[in-house]
Write a protein that holds these residues in place. Structure first.
Motif, PDB file in Angstrom:
ATOM      1  N   ALA A  16       0.846  -1.188   0.000  1.00  0.00           N
ATOM      2  CA  ALA A  16       0.000   0.000   0.000  1.00  0.00           C
ATOM      3  C   ALA A  16       0.881   1.238   0.000  1.00  0.00           C
ATOM      4  O   ALA A  16       1.657   1.452   0.921  1.00  0.00           O
ATOM      5  CB  ALA A  16      -0.894  -0.014   1.233  1.00  0.00           C
ATOM      6  N   PHE A  17       0.761   1.998  -1.038  1.00  0.00           N
ATOM      7  CA  PHE A  17       1.622   3.163  -1.163  1.00  0.00           C
ATOM      8  C   PHE A  17       0.954   4.353  -0.518  1.00  0.00           C
ATOM      9  O   PHE A  17      -0.070   4.836  -0.971  1.00  0.00           O
ATOM     10  CB  PHE A  17       1.895   3.443  -2.634  1.00  0.00           C
ATOM     11  N   LYS A  18       1.503   4.793   0.579  1.00  0.00           N
ATOM     12  CA  LYS A  18       0.966   5.975   1.247  1.00  0.00           C
ATOM     13  C   LYS A  18       2.075   7.005   1.309  1.00  0.00           C
ATOM     14  O   LYS A  18       3.166   6.698   1.780  1.00  0.00           O
ATOM     15  CB  LYS A  18       0.520   5.623   2.659  1.00  0.00           C
ATOM     16  N   PRO A  19       1.797   8.189   0.879  1.00  0.00           N
ATOM     17  CA  PRO A  19       2.818   9.218   0.992  1.00  0.00           C
ATOM     18  C   PRO A  19       3.260   9.343   2.453  1.00  0.00           C
ATOM     19  O   PRO A  19       2.440   9.363   3.356  1.00  0.00           O
ATOM     20  CB  PRO A  19       2.108  10.484   0.524  1.00  0.00           C
ATOM     21  N   GLY A  20       4.532   9.411   2.644  1.00  0.00           N
ATOM     22  CA  GLY A  20       5.030   9.492   4.003  1.00  0.00           C
ATOM     23  C   GLY A  20       5.570   8.183   4.529  1.00  0.00           C
ATOM     24  O   GLY A  20       6.228   8.154   5.540  1.00  0.00           O
ATOM     25  N   GLU A  21       5.275   7.110   3.836  1.00  0.00           N
ATOM     26  CA  GLU A  21       5.789   5.808   4.268  1.00  0.00           C
ATOM     27  C   GLU A  21       6.485   5.144   3.102  1.00  0.00           C
ATOM     28  O   GLU A  21       5.858   4.547   2.253  1.00  0.00           O
ATOM     29  CB  GLU A  21       4.637   4.903   4.707  1.00  0.00           C
ATOM     30  N   TYR A  22       7.753   5.277   3.066  1.00  0.00           N
ATOM     31  CA  TYR A  22       8.481   4.597   2.007  1.00  0.00           C
ATOM     32  C   TYR A  22       9.865   4.265   2.501  1.00  0.00           C
ATOM     33  O   TYR A  22      10.340   4.778   3.497  1.00  0.00           O
ATOM     34  CB  TYR A  22       8.578   5.436   0.741  1.00  0.00           C
ATOM     35  N   GLY A  23      10.487   3.397   1.777  1.00  0.00           N
ATOM     36  CA  GLY A  23      11.793   2.912   2.178  1.00  0.00           C
ATOM     37  C   GLY A  23      12.900   3.822   1.711  1.00  0.00           C
ATOM     38  O   GLY A  23      12.697   5.009   1.527  1.00  0.00           O
ATOM     39  N   PRO A  24      14.067   3.245   1.532  1.00  0.00           N
ATOM     40  CA  PRO A  24      15.215   4.040   1.115  1.00  0.00           C
ATOM     41  C   PRO A  24      15.092   4.540  -0.318  1.00  0.00           C
ATOM     42  O   PRO A  24      14.177   4.170  -1.039  1.00  0.00           O
ATOM     43  CB  PRO A  24      16.384   3.075   1.261  1.00  0.00           C
ATOM     44  N   SER A  25      16.003   5.380  -0.684  1.00  0.00           N
ATOM     45  CA  SER A  25      15.937   6.029  -1.995  1.00  0.00           C
ATOM     46  C   SER A  25      16.084   5.034  -3.140  1.00  0.00           C
ATOM     47  O   SER A  25      16.956   4.177  -3.122  1.00  0.00           O
ATOM     48  CB  SER A  25      17.046   7.057  -2.112  1.00  0.00           C
ATOM     49  N   ILE A  26      15.216   5.185  -4.101  1.00  0.00           N
ATOM     50  CA  ILE A  26      15.259   4.330  -5.282  1.00  0.00           C
ATOM     51  C   ILE A  26      15.133   5.201  -6.520  1.00  0.00           C
ATOM     52  O   ILE A  26      14.195   5.989  -6.640  1.00  0.00           O
ATOM     53  CB  ILE A  26      14.103   3.305  -5.270  1.00  0.00           C
ATOM     54  N   ILE A  27      16.075   5.083  -7.420  1.00  0.00           N
ATOM     55  CA  ILE A  27      15.980   5.726  -8.713  1.00  0.00           C
ATOM     56  C   ILE A  27      15.513   4.645  -9.674  1.00  0.00           C
ATOM     57  O   ILE A  27      16.279   3.755 -10.024  1.00  0.00           O
ATOM     58  CB  ILE A  27      17.357   6.274  -9.171  1.00  0.00           C
ATOM     59  N   GLY A  28      14.250   4.715 -10.066  1.00  0.00           N
ATOM     60  CA  GLY A  28      13.633   3.630 -10.824  1.00  0.00           C
ATOM     61  C   GLY A  28      14.107   3.542 -12.264  1.00  0.00           C
ATOM     62  O   GLY A  28      14.855   4.379 -12.754  1.00  0.00           O
ATOM     63  N   THR A  29      13.605   2.511 -12.940  1.00  0.00           N
ATOM     64  CA  THR A  29      14.100   2.192 -14.286  1.00  0.00           C
ATOM     65  C   THR A  29      13.821   3.287 -15.313  1.00  0.00           C
ATOM     66  O   THR A  29      14.564   3.420 -16.269  1.00  0.00           O
ATOM     67  CB  THR A  29      13.455   0.894 -14.797  1.00  0.00           C
ATOM     68  N   THR A  30      12.741   4.041 -15.142  1.00  0.00           N
ATOM     69  CA  THR A  30      12.410   5.039 -16.151  1.00  0.00           C
ATOM     70  C   THR A  30      12.977   6.417 -15.810  1.00  0.00           C
ATOM     71  O   THR A  30      12.735   7.373 -16.536  1.00  0.00           O
ATOM     72  CB  THR A  30      10.886   5.185 -16.305  1.00  0.00           C
ATOM     73  N   VAL A  31      13.699   6.485 -14.726  1.00  0.00           N
ATOM     74  CA  VAL A  31      14.202   7.792 -14.291  1.00  0.00           C
ATOM     75  C   VAL A  31      15.535   8.101 -14.970  1.00  0.00           C
ATOM     76  O   VAL A  31      16.407   7.250 -15.065  1.00  0.00           O
ATOM     77  CB  VAL A  31      14.371   7.820 -12.758  1.00  0.00           C
ATOM     78  N   VAL A  32      15.642   9.328 -15.449  1.00  0.00           N
ATOM     79  CA  VAL A  32      16.894   9.797 -16.021  1.00  0.00           C
ATOM     80  C   VAL A  32      17.299  11.034 -15.230  1.00  0.00           C
ATOM     81  O   VAL A  32      16.545  11.997 -15.139  1.00  0.00           O
ATOM     82  CB  VAL A  32      16.736  10.168 -17.509  1.00  0.00           C
TER      83      VAL A  32
END
Lengths: 185, 140
Positions: free
Chosen positions: B24-40
């Protein structure tokens, strides 16, 4: 139709509350620790980035960004600790932190109560919570929606996000259904 | 090796949930930094936490990554300073670390990697790489 499994999974991961459900429900798979459940990129609180950032997936910013943020039709969230000194362009922009720059939301811009925004807002729909701090101008001129043409017919004035999401979901489920039939014959 | 890797990536002392259960994606609750596959990203980055790069980073430098994971499809062009790294993608630039660097079979390195300890998977192509540190070969 015959996409690779991983592609399909990736697609379903990118769908979130606002998007239409995948036309064909994918069978639940065993959890793979290496595959993230959702395609969400996170810029953590200690991160400071200077430059330009592009993405085609949901993005949460809790760090500091200076430069520009260009998103495609995905959601951008600027968290409580997020500080952005950049022009922003995304489909849905949710702001809980500080933004200095123009904010362009093709669909929706939402300022939460902790938001501090200095800049102009260009959006079709704007939500501002009590307590949000904003100085700048708002332009809500309607343009052709970013998504497919079929949604533009249904994108009349809708009161809530949920209704619109539902409407769109019905629409694309119907499309998906017919696609399935033609694909199967 | 695999267990150690995941441990090193989630070792931040905050007791965060593993990535797989963050459904469940809730703003304010996320893990460490991830630069995803589509990010440039083009520019320079400084941080003081773990970082996972699965997309493209084309810039000058990345400073301060504690545990840096570079995914198999990632392309990173930068001089990197940090602690440990787990590299499965393409790195064009130097890495200077104080911890352990793991080079996976799919890694492509164009530059110098220096760290306290280096683990190189059997079959890794090191054609354009310079390695400094205590090197061990692994077969996993």
């Amino acid at each position: 139709m015959f996409r690779k499994k991983s592609d399909e999974q990736a697609q379903s991961m990118t769908d979130w509350a606002m998007d239409a459900p995948a036309p064909k429900p994918t069978a639940p798979k065993a959890p793979d620790p290496d595959v993230r459940k959702r395609n969400v990129s996170v810029i953590g609180p200690t991160l400071r980035f200077k430059g330009e950032l592009q993405a085609n997936e949901d993005l949460v910013i809790e760090g500091e960004i200076e430069g520009s943020i260009a998103h495609q039709d995905k959601n951008l969230t600027i968290g409580r600790q997020g500080r952005v000194n950049a022009d922003i362009h995304a489909s849905v922009v949710e702001i809980m932190g500080e933004v200095e720059g123009d904010v362009r939301g093709d669909e929706l811009v939402k300022l939460h109560k902790t938001a501090v925004v200095r800049g102009n807002i260009y959006a079709q729909r704007l939500v501002m919570e009590d307590g949000a701090n904003f100085s700048g101008s708002v332009d809500m001129e309607r343009k052709a929606p970013l998504r497919s043409a079929s949604t533009s017919t249904s994108a009349s004035v809708s009161t809530t996000t949920k209704q619109e999401a539902l409407k769109r979901a019905n629409l694309s489920v119907a499309e998906g259904g017919s696609h399935l039939i033609t694909g199967g014959s | 090796m695999e267990a150690e890797r995941s441990e090193s990536l989630t070792h931040d002392g905050t007791g965060r949930e593993p990535a797989a259960s963050r459904e469940a994606f809730k703003p304010g609750e996320y893990g460490p930094s991830i630069i995803g596959t589509t990010v440039v990203m083009r520019g320079e980055l400084t941080l003081a936490e773990d970082l996972t790069i699965e997309g493209t980073f084309d810039g000058s430098r990345i400073d301060g990554a504690k545990n840096l994971a570079i995914g198999a499809r990632a392309r990173v062009r930068a001089h990197i300073q940090g602690e440990s790294a787990d590299i499965a993608g393409t790195v064009d630039g130097d890495f200077a670390g104080t911890g352990t660097v793991v080079l996976r079979r799919t890694a492509r390195i164009h530059g110098a990697i220096s760290a306290e300890r280096l683990r190189v998977e059997d079959g890794t192509n090191l054609e354009n790489a310079v390695l400094c540190g205590r090197i061990s070969l692994t077969d996993e």
